[in-house]
Write a protein that holds these residues in place. Structure first.
Motif, PDB file in Angstrom:
ATOM      1  N   ILE A  14       6.213  12.630 -41.140  1.00  0.00           N
ATOM      2  CA  ILE A  14       6.955  12.988 -41.441  1.00  0.00           C
ATOM      3  C   ILE A  14       7.078  13.502 -39.338  1.00  0.00           C
ATOM      4  O   ILE A  14       8.201  13.220 -38.421  1.00  0.00           O
ATOM      5  N   LYS A  15       5.922  13.550 -39.123  1.00  0.00           N
ATOM      6  CA  LYS A  15       5.351  14.780 -37.617  1.00  0.00           C
ATOM      7  C   LYS A  15       6.307  13.039 -36.506  1.00  0.00           C
ATOM      8  O   LYS A  15       6.529  13.353 -35.973  1.00  0.00           O
ATOM      9  N   ASP A  46       7.939   9.000 -32.745  1.00  0.00           N
ATOM     10  CA  ASP A  46       8.751   7.740 -33.240  1.00  0.00           C
ATOM     11  C   ASP A  46      10.670   7.670 -32.610  1.00  0.00           C
ATOM     12  O   ASP A  46      10.928   6.521 -31.724  1.00  0.00           O
ATOM     13  N   ALA A  47      11.591   8.029 -33.022  1.00  0.00           N
ATOM     14  CA  ALA A  47      12.964   8.132 -33.358  1.00  0.00           C
ATOM     15  C   ALA A  47      13.448   8.559 -32.208  1.00  0.00           C
ATOM     16  O   ALA A  47      14.068   7.823 -32.175  1.00  0.00           O
ATOM     17  N   MET A  48      12.563   9.787 -31.285  1.00  0.00           N
ATOM     18  CA  MET A  48      13.076   9.818 -30.502  1.00  0.00           C
ATOM     19  C   MET A  48      13.333   9.487 -29.001  1.00  0.00           C
ATOM     20  O   MET A  48      13.856   9.093 -28.859  1.00  0.00           O
ATOM     21  N   LYS A  49      11.694   8.443 -28.993  1.00  0.00           N
ATOM     22  CA  LYS A  49      11.384   7.057 -28.323  1.00  0.00           C
ATOM     23  C   LYS A  49      12.102   6.106 -28.545  1.00  0.00           C
ATOM     24  O   LYS A  49      12.646   5.707 -27.272  1.00  0.00           O
ATOM     25  N   ALA A  50      12.263   5.512 -29.969  1.00  0.00           N
ATOM     26  CA  ALA A  50      13.518   4.861 -30.198  1.00  0.00           C
ATOM     27  C   ALA A  50      14.461   5.100 -30.276  1.00  0.00           C
ATOM     28  O   ALA A  50      15.393   3.785 -30.081  1.00  0.00           O
ATOM     29  N   LYS A  51      15.245   6.550 -29.821  1.00  0.00           N
ATOM     30  CA  LYS A  51      16.366   6.658 -30.056  1.00  0.00           C
ATOM     31  C   LYS A  51      17.459   6.176 -30.917  1.00  0.00           C
ATOM     32  O   LYS A  51      18.133   5.532 -31.265  1.00  0.00           O
ATOM     33  N   ASP A  52      16.840   6.442 -32.147  1.00  0.00           N
ATOM     34  CA  ASP A  52      17.018   6.233 -33.909  1.00  0.00           C
ATOM     35  C   ASP A  52      17.849   7.792 -34.471  1.00  0.00           C
ATOM     36  O   ASP A  52      16.965   8.324 -34.620  1.00  0.00           O
ATOM     37  N   LEU A  69      14.773  13.003 -40.147  1.00  0.00           N
ATOM     38  CA  LEU A  69      13.386  13.824 -40.099  1.00  0.00           C
ATOM     39  C   LEU A  69      13.245  14.623 -39.715  1.00  0.00           C
ATOM     40  O   LEU A  69      12.487  15.967 -40.447  1.00  0.00           O
ATOM     41  N   ARG A  70      14.201  15.299 -38.555  1.00  0.00           N
ATOM     42  CA  ARG A  70      13.771  16.838 -38.441  1.00  0.00           C
ATOM     43  C   ARG A  70      14.583  17.528 -39.553  1.00  0.00           C
ATOM     44  O   ARG A  70      14.414  18.530 -39.611  1.00  0.00           O
ATOM     45  N   GLN A  75       3.466  27.010 -38.902  1.00  0.00           N
ATOM     46  CA  GLN A  75       2.582  26.525 -38.563  1.00  0.00           C
ATOM     47  C   GLN A  75       2.054  25.672 -39.582  1.00  0.00           C
ATOM     48  O   GLN A  75       0.458  24.987 -39.513  1.00  0.00           O
ATOM     49  N   ASP A  76       2.060  25.891 -41.337  1.00  0.00           N
ATOM     50  CA  ASP A  76       1.300  25.350 -42.069  1.00  0.00           C
ATOM     51  C   ASP A  76       1.400  24.172 -42.507  1.00  0.00           C
ATOM     52  O   ASP A  76       2.676  23.935 -41.690  1.00  0.00           O
ATOM     53  N   MET A  77       0.476  23.037 -42.758  1.00  0.00           N
ATOM     54  CA  MET A  77       0.907  22.427 -43.741  1.00  0.00           C
ATOM     55  C   MET A  77       0.850  21.772 -44.905  1.00  0.00           C
ATOM     56  O   MET A  77       0.814  22.593 -45.955  1.00  0.00           O
TER      57      MET A  77
END
Length: 154
Positions: free
Chosen positions: A11-12, A17-23, A30-31, A49-51
């Protein structure tokens, strides 16, 4: 879609990737998932901060997908096709992370076998049978569908 990484990492990476792709739709979805993970961690007494474990992650994503489905039917009922379409786009993104749920055809034989195994032939025990099946099929089958199938067996 799923690599060696856990769902949280995926997800992170997806957000970047979505930011770069402006999707925008993917980014917003995802946020939303990421902040739901944070809420879940905090609710379980962990730090943001935990996973999150994959099991918890799937539970969160399943819950978000269900909320989308509910919104879609409400928007459709209210004649807001535009909003329903937006929610469907988000739902498709969420569903990509979820295991494919079993079909009615796949669940019926399992339900029939479980009913026989438990010797349940009384409709008053339908709830008990549904409960047992949901434990067996956790995360693999839709609860409403299982309930529906169990009811059809009596």
């Amino acid at each position: 879609l799923m690599s060696q990484d856990n769902i949280h990492t995926t997800i992170k990476e997806g957000i970047k990737d979505a930011m770069k792709a402006k999707d925008a739709v993917r980014l917003e979805t995802l946020r939303g998932v990421s902040s739901a993970f944070t809420n879940e961690l905090v609710a379980k007494g962990k730090t943001p901060q935990d996973m999150i474990t994959d099991e918890d992650a799937l539970a969160v994503i399943t819950r978000l997908a269900k909320q989308r489905k509910d919104s879609i039917s409400q928007y459709r009922a209210g004649g807001r096709e535009d909003l329903a379409t937006d929610e469907e786009a988000q739902l498709a993104i969420l569903e990509a992370f979820l295991p494919t749920l079993m079909s009615r055809e796949e669940i019926i034989p399992i339900a029939v076998a479980k009913k026989a195994e438990l010797g349940i032939d009384d409709k008053s025990k339908a709830g008990q049978l549904t409960g047992m099946l949901m434990k067996d099929l956790k995360g693999k089958a839709d609860g409403m569908l299982v309930k529906d199938i169990v009811e059809s067996l009596f």
